[in-house]
Design a protein around this motif. Structure first.
Motif, PDB file in Angstrom:
ATOM      1  N   LEU A  46       0.824  -1.215   0.000  1.00 45.45           N
ATOM      2  CA  LEU A  46       0.000   0.000   0.000  1.00 45.45           C
ATOM      3  C   LEU A  46       0.857   1.264   0.000  1.00 45.45           C
ATOM      4  CD1 LEU A  46      -2.806  -1.079   2.491  1.00 45.45           C
ATOM      5  CD2 LEU A  46      -2.942  -0.928  -0.007  1.00 45.45           C
ATOM      6  N   VAL A  47       1.923   1.273   0.805  1.00 48.47           N
ATOM      7  CA  VAL A  47       2.820   2.432   0.830  1.00 48.47           C
ATOM      8  C   VAL A  47       3.466   2.611  -0.541  1.00 48.47           C
ATOM      9  CG1 VAL A  47       4.990   3.314   1.782  1.00 48.47           C
ATOM     10  CG2 VAL A  47       3.243   2.399   3.308  1.00 48.47           C
ATOM     11  N   GLY A  48       3.876   1.531  -1.165  1.00 46.74           N
ATOM     12  CA  GLY A  48       4.466   1.608  -2.500  1.00 46.74           C
ATOM     13  C   GLY A  48       3.483   2.132  -3.535  1.00 46.74           C
ATOM     14  N   LEU A  49       2.241   1.691  -3.452  1.00 43.92           N
ATOM     15  CA  LEU A  49       1.210   2.149  -4.379  1.00 43.92           C
ATOM     16  C   LEU A  49       0.946   3.646  -4.212  1.00 43.92           C
ATOM     17  CD1 LEU A  49      -0.980   1.487  -6.484  1.00 43.92           C
ATOM     18  CD2 LEU A  49      -2.520   1.043  -4.578  1.00 43.92           C
ATOM     19  N   VAL A  50       0.789   4.081  -2.966  1.00 41.98           N
ATOM     20  CA  VAL A  50       0.534   5.501  -2.696  1.00 41.98           C
ATOM     21  C   VAL A  50       1.730   6.347  -3.144  1.00 41.98           C
ATOM     22  CG1 VAL A  50       0.208   7.200  -0.850  1.00 41.98           C
ATOM     23  CG2 VAL A  50      -1.122   5.090  -0.855  1.00 41.98           C
ATOM     24  N   ALA A  51       2.943   5.883  -2.859  1.00 42.51           N
ATOM     25  CA  ALA A  51       4.138   6.624  -3.269  1.00 42.51           C
ATOM     26  C   ALA A  51       4.227   6.713  -4.788  1.00 42.51           C
ATOM     27  CB  ALA A  51       5.389   5.964  -2.695  1.00 42.51           C
TER      28      ALA A  51
END
Length: 117
Positions: free
Chosen positions: A35-40
């Motif tokens: 999720l953090v990778g997607l948002v970033a």
């Protein structure tokens, strides 16, 4: 163990390679990483930063991810050095995923007490 509890534990033990991690702790943190990778990545696209935010997020979560992987292997009564299988193209990744999916040892093992207790 829930999502928030798993993320908090993994971030608190960001360089803690001792002890054991139950399956839910590992997989909730894995989801958090995705999720953090997607948002970033989305913010990189909006801001035009050419992957800079994603690189920073990945580096920030690298050590906690390795640490929880080692603790997950410890739950299976395996050495953390098995994480080096990731260096074997494709096969190593598949073998590690299978190891992370498998149930941990019941009761205490050489790496500590059962995390389910």
């Amino acid at each position: 163990m829930g999502f928030m509890e798993a993320v908090q534990i993994c971030l608190k033990k960001y360089v803690g390679f001792e002890g054991r991690a139950q399956r839910s702790e590992y997989w909730w943190f894995f989801l958090f990483n995705l999720l953090v990778g997607l948002v970033a990545t989305l913010f990189d696209g909006v801001l035009g930063t050419a992957g800079g935010l994603n690189a920073i997020a990945s580096l920030a979560l690298l050590l906690p991810g390795i640490a929880v992987g080692v603790r997950r292997l410890h739950d299976r009564d395996m050495s953390g050095w098995w994480m080096l299988l990731i260096l074997v193209p494709l096969i190593g990744f598949i073998v590690l995923i299978i190891m992370f999916i498998m149930k941990g040892t019941d009761g205490d093992n050489r790496f500590g007490p059962d995390p389910l207790r």
